[in-house]
Write an enzyme that holds these catalytic residues in place. Structure first.
Site, PDB file in Angstrom:
ATOM      1  N   HIS A  61       0.857  -1.182   0.000  1.00  0.00           N
ATOM      2  CA  HIS A  61       0.000   0.000   0.000  1.00  0.00           C
ATOM      3  C   HIS A  61       0.895   1.235   0.000  1.00  0.00           C
ATOM      4  O   HIS A  61       1.889   1.300   0.735  1.00  0.00           O
ATOM      5  CB  HIS A  61      -0.890  -0.063   1.242  1.00  0.00           C
ATOM      6  CG  HIS A  61      -1.423   1.242   1.713  1.00  0.00           C
ATOM      7  ND1 HIS A  61      -2.281   2.007   0.975  1.00  0.00           N
ATOM      8  CD2 HIS A  61      -1.230   1.923   2.866  1.00  0.00           C
ATOM      9  CE1 HIS A  61      -2.600   3.090   1.663  1.00  0.00           C
ATOM     10  NE2 HIS A  61      -1.964   3.062   2.806  1.00  0.00           N
ATOM     11  N   TYR A  69      -5.943   9.119   2.470  1.00  0.00           N
ATOM     12  CA  TYR A  69      -5.968   9.660   3.828  1.00  0.00           C
ATOM     13  C   TYR A  69      -4.733  10.524   4.021  1.00  0.00           C
ATOM     14  O   TYR A  69      -3.733  10.400   3.294  1.00  0.00           O
ATOM     15  CB  TYR A  69      -6.033   8.556   4.884  1.00  0.00           C
ATOM     16  CG  TYR A  69      -4.833   7.644   4.931  1.00  0.00           C
ATOM     17  CD1 TYR A  69      -3.706   7.966   5.678  1.00  0.00           C
ATOM     18  CD2 TYR A  69      -4.826   6.444   4.230  1.00  0.00           C
ATOM     19  CE1 TYR A  69      -2.604   7.136   5.726  1.00  0.00           C
ATOM     20  CE2 TYR A  69      -3.741   5.601   4.272  1.00  0.00           C
ATOM     21  CZ  TYR A  69      -2.620   5.949   5.029  1.00  0.00           C
ATOM     22  OH  TYR A  69      -1.530   5.122   5.053  1.00  0.00           O
ATOM     23  N   ASP A  87     -26.368 -22.012  18.919  1.00  0.00           N
ATOM     24  CA  ASP A  87     -27.599 -22.755  19.167  1.00  0.00           C
ATOM     25  C   ASP A  87     -27.680 -23.896  18.160  1.00  0.00           C
ATOM     26  O   ASP A  87     -27.228 -23.771  17.019  1.00  0.00           O
ATOM     27  CB  ASP A  87     -28.836 -21.852  19.129  1.00  0.00           C
ATOM     28  CG  ASP A  87     -29.061 -21.181  17.791  1.00  0.00           C
ATOM     29  OD1 ASP A  87     -28.112 -21.106  16.969  1.00  0.00           O
ATOM     30  OD2 ASP A  87     -30.185 -20.706  17.545  1.00  0.00           O
TER      31      ASP A  87
END
Length: 859
Positions: A271, A302, A592
């Protein structure tokens, strides 16, 4: 390298992984051992307390884990690192340190919150390990602004302070912005920047003071084992005996895993990160950063301050996969001109388009240029979540992999609790290393899904949006017929799962006017689902239940084993089916199950995930055999008031209510197909689950379809199924409840038989106080309003809980939402669900919402 988008249901992480020491299989020969100033010694030492633990990797995860373990009294801890301390060369060494806590995953949000809390309390030589500068996510499109409203809802659900702010406020927070391109933002003032290396050092020092030792320049070459248990770690500088080994090696995790005979489904990718030259607008700056971390997700970018420079990360480029087995060791990397093994050469051709986007958002960058850049390597899994837990194949061998700096301390605490106490305090089922199906663990699958995770890091993704490739992977025997019927498929666990069938579109003509849905809730939805739900309530429908996990449990000890592992009474005659729960020792609901006793020593168990199989296999005695039969079998759910009229003519056996009662099972034939029929219903209507082998599945479907033609049978999908099950209040494990909830909180006390004898979790249940929270049904007041799940719920004007499952109830004419709320809210109590910033009125309802007398199922 940077944050991942919490809007992404499959990639809810938000910071670079901590990739630690390089474990190589090829020995490069003797090297000088450099212990560094914080290594407490290499020679003989007095063993610490607790079992012998060896942690592989001294990056942020390894150091955090050593700190958490020693704080709990396990001080015989050795951390091995192939590189030099304090900066060994993994991703921790170059991480830009962004910490955004908001995520659609409650677990990751909790991990991040603890990381912020812990790092905020740490400093090294007077330098803080965390800078609370805040976070600011920008919207430059209406779609992104809507997404930020949804993210603000996640933040409110998980107790994170944040607010949607105007473009003008964004400009105040980041004066370099071109306000004209911004529509608004999401500001989280308590997020910030982590000094990953300093935080690692601070925790290293604390762990060393308690007795842990940290040995750098130790290359791991093997994992010793005996009798299915780990016994030691082999390095180029000796063997380290161990009772527990934790792989915290980051993107080298697959290398360590191969040594242990354990596959680690992790794909490293590179990256881009770059720093500018000094900006005149920042001249005179002395603090490292004062402005919030900035996200420009519409362009996959960013930004953060580096005093008078700006650091920029980009996800806009093509995926750059890295082979973990080809990454050089530290000294080799340096010899090749690399700063560190995790820092690959910058590729300017990938950067060029992003630079233009940077200039558009921050025009001041036009007065500078990129000074330095690199392609940093970090880890992605097929679903973007970490890999945590102890392997069953090699007991005592643990993974703490694919962990980014944002979540590092939280993950370390969870793993330390798991090792010392037997369970983490947080729900970690989304991170459990057993969660992937065998079909999802191939290197090809991991590589392709990992690359797609990277590409979608900042995309606005719907909660139901599936990955597009590789598909189809797993299909039921009915797949050809489903395609003929125009099935719209989504994916789960690698399975193609029909959500509705376009051939039923004509049935919508008789529905009347359905409420018009907003653009978000109408994605991956069709009014056909309403028609299929209505057909199930009024006639009969076929549901493909093949993806539900099926286990065969046999042997002379099978009954005693299952009765001990579960909460309900299983000591019933063959032919009985029982709904029951798997608990952990603390009384939390692990899963469950439906357990059918087909013979004295043979049971078929309907389970949820690979973790259920793993849990049972870990506890099974030698006289019990457990086998996953899912892939070799299939299942059709036949449900609706005409279900008996469909199946009875196909068999000589009695399918009347008296001859085949609810929660019963029998072996029979439907036409020429041998089936195991179970009278169960998760849609609240008369019917059966019909199981047969996969080779006979298509014949079973065709037999049922032909027999149902005159009855108006339809094929129905998961969208209708989810609506119908919520109208009945049937819980979905992993969504409505997890092991952080007890049966009594989740409304499942009816499945617990405290008087049956001992079972796992019983002792913990005995000491529980009255629940302070409960899973509570809500009906939205406005028939035209729909929510989807994970929205915050407000009671008396204050946040009180969050929605788990939600779907429009077509029979009720209202959206049904289940939510975790304070206990004691009486039916009729008003509440508000926050949906894209709007507070939608809802009312606490009494369950079951539909057919409380169960007359439709027991007819």
């Amino acid at each position: 390298m940077s944050s991942t988008p919490e809007s992404h249901p499959r990639t809810p992480g938000n910071h670079p992984p901590a990739d630690q020491g390089h474990p190589r299989t090829a020995d490069s020969g003797p090297r000088t051992h450099e212990s560094g100033p914080r290594t407490p010694g290499d020679g003989p030492r007095t063993p610490g307390s607790g079992p012998r633990v060896v942690v592989i990797g001294a990056g942020i995860v390894g150091c955090s884990l050593a700190d958490e373990l020693t704080a709990r009294g396990w001080t015989d801890v050795t951390v091995l690192e192939q590189g030099p301390l304090p900066a060994p060369g993994g991703s921790t060494s170059h991480a830009p340190g962004l910490v955004f806590r908001t995520s659609p995953s409650k677990t990751l949000a909790e991990f991040a919150a603890y990381t912020v809390e812990k790092f905020s309390s740490l400093e090294v030589d007077g330098v803080p390990c965390f800078l609370p500068v805040g976070g600011l996510e920008l919207a430059t499109t209406p779609e992104r602004l809507a997404d930020l409203h949804r993210r603000a809802g996640y933040a409110a659900s998980w107790g994170i302070r944040g607010e949607i702010v105007s473009a003008a406020r964004c400009k105040e927070l980041w004066p370099l912005l071109d306000e004209s391109v911004v529509l608004g933002g999401f500001h989280t003032p308590d997020d910030g920047l982590a000094h990953a290396l300093l935080a690692a050092r601070a925790q290293l020092d604390r762990a060393a003071a308690r007795g842990a030792r940290f040995l750098d320049r130790h290359t791991v070459t093997g994992i010793e084992q005996q009798g299915g248990r780990v016994t030691g770690v082999v390095t180029d500088r000796g063997v380290f005996p161990a009772d527990h080994v934790v792989s915290a090696a980051g993107f080298w995790g697959p290398v360590i895993g191969r040594m242990a005979g354990v596959d680690v489904p992790l794909q490293p990718l590179a990256h881009q990160y770059a720093r500018t030259r000094p900006l005149s607008e920042l001249a005179g700056a002395t603090a490292e950063a004062t402005r919030p971390i900035l996200r420009f997700q519409d362009r996959d970018l960013y930004f953060r301050e580096h005093t008078d420079r700006i650091g920029i990360g980009s996800y806009a480029h093509r995926p750059l996969p890295v082979d973990p087995f080809a990454v050089p060791a530290y000294e080799e990397a340096r010899a090749q001109g690399m700063d560190m093994p995790s820092s690959c050469p910058f590729t300017p051709e990938d950067w060029a388009p992003s630079w233009q986007d940077c200039l558009r958002l921050l025009p001041a960058l036009g007065g500078t240029e990129i000074e330095t850049g690199f392609n940093g390597v970090f880890s992605f899994t097929p679903d973007g979540m970490p890999l945590l837990g102890e392997t069953r194949r090699l007991r005592g061998f643990w993974l703490a992999e694919a962990v980014w700096v944002t979540h590092s301390a939280g993950v370390a605490r969870a793993v330390a609790e798991w090792m010392v106490d037997g369970r983490p305090s947080a729900d970690v089922h989304e991170c459990d290393l057993t969660r992937f199906e065998e079909a999802q663990r191939s290197p090809s699958y991991v590589r392709e899904r990992g690359a797609q995770q990277f590409a979608e890091v900042y995309d606005v993704l719907h909660p139901l949006q599936p990955m597009e490739q590789p598909r189809p992977l797993r299909v039921s025997p009915f797949y050809a017929r489903q395609r003929e019927l125009g099935a719209f498929f989504l994916e789960g666990g690698g399975w193609e799962r029909p959500h509705w069938y376009e051939t039923n579109a004509a049935l919508t003509d008789s529905l009347g006017d359905l409420p018009e849905r907003d653009a978000w809730s109408s994605r991956y939805w069709s009014p056909v689902a309403a028609a299929e739900a209505r057909a199930t309530r009024e006639k009969v429908a076929l549901y493909d239940m093949t993806p539900l996990r099926r286990l065969e449990v046999t042997g002379p000890g099978a009954l005693a084993f299952l009765d001990r592992m579960t909460t309900n009474n299983l000591r019933k005659k063959p032919g009985a089916v029982t709904y029951t729960l798997l608990l952990d020792e603390s009384g939390g609901v692990r899963s469950d199950l439906t357990v059918a006793r087909l013979a004295p020593d043979r049971f078929q168990v309907g389970a949820n995930s690979p973790a259920d199989l793993d849990w049972l296999l870990r506890h099974a005695p030698s006289d019990v055999h457990i086998r996953d039969i899912t892939s070799g079998t299939c299942c059709v759910g036949v449900w609706g008031p005409l279900a008996r009229a469909l199946v009875q003519p196909l068999t000589r056996d009695d399918f009347s209510h008296e001859g085949f009662g609810y929660f019963r099972a029998k072996r029979t034939h439907l036409g020429q197909v041998p089936v195991t029929a179970m009278r169960l219903s998760y849609v609240g209507e008369l019917g059966w689950e019909l199981y047969t082998t996969a080779d006979l599945g298509l014949r079973l479907w065709d037999t049922l379809w032909e027999a149902g033609r005159d009855l108006g049978v339809v094929a129905a999908g998961r969208s209708a199924f989810n609506s119908l099950r919520l109208e009945k209040g049937y819980r979905a494990w992993g969504t409505d409840m997890t092991d952080e909830h007890t049966p009594f909180e989740a409304g499942l006390g009816f499945a617990v038989r405290m008087d049956k004898g001992d079972f796992v979790g019983r002792e913990a249940l005995l000491g529980l106080p009255e629940p302070a929270r409960r899973l509570t049904p809500l009906l939205l007041d406005d028939p035209a309003t729909v929510v989807l799940g994970r929205e915050p719920v407000h009671v008396d004007g204050a946040p009180a809980g969050y929605v788990t499952s939600a779907s429009y109830g077509y029979t009720l004419g209202r959206c049904v939402a289940y939510a975790w709320l304070p206990a004691g809210l009486a039916p009729g109590t008003g509440a508000h669900i926050e949906y894209f910033g709007e507070k939608v009125p809802a009312t606490v309802a009494e369950e079951p919402l539909f057919d409380p007398e169960m007359t439709r199922i027991r007819r």
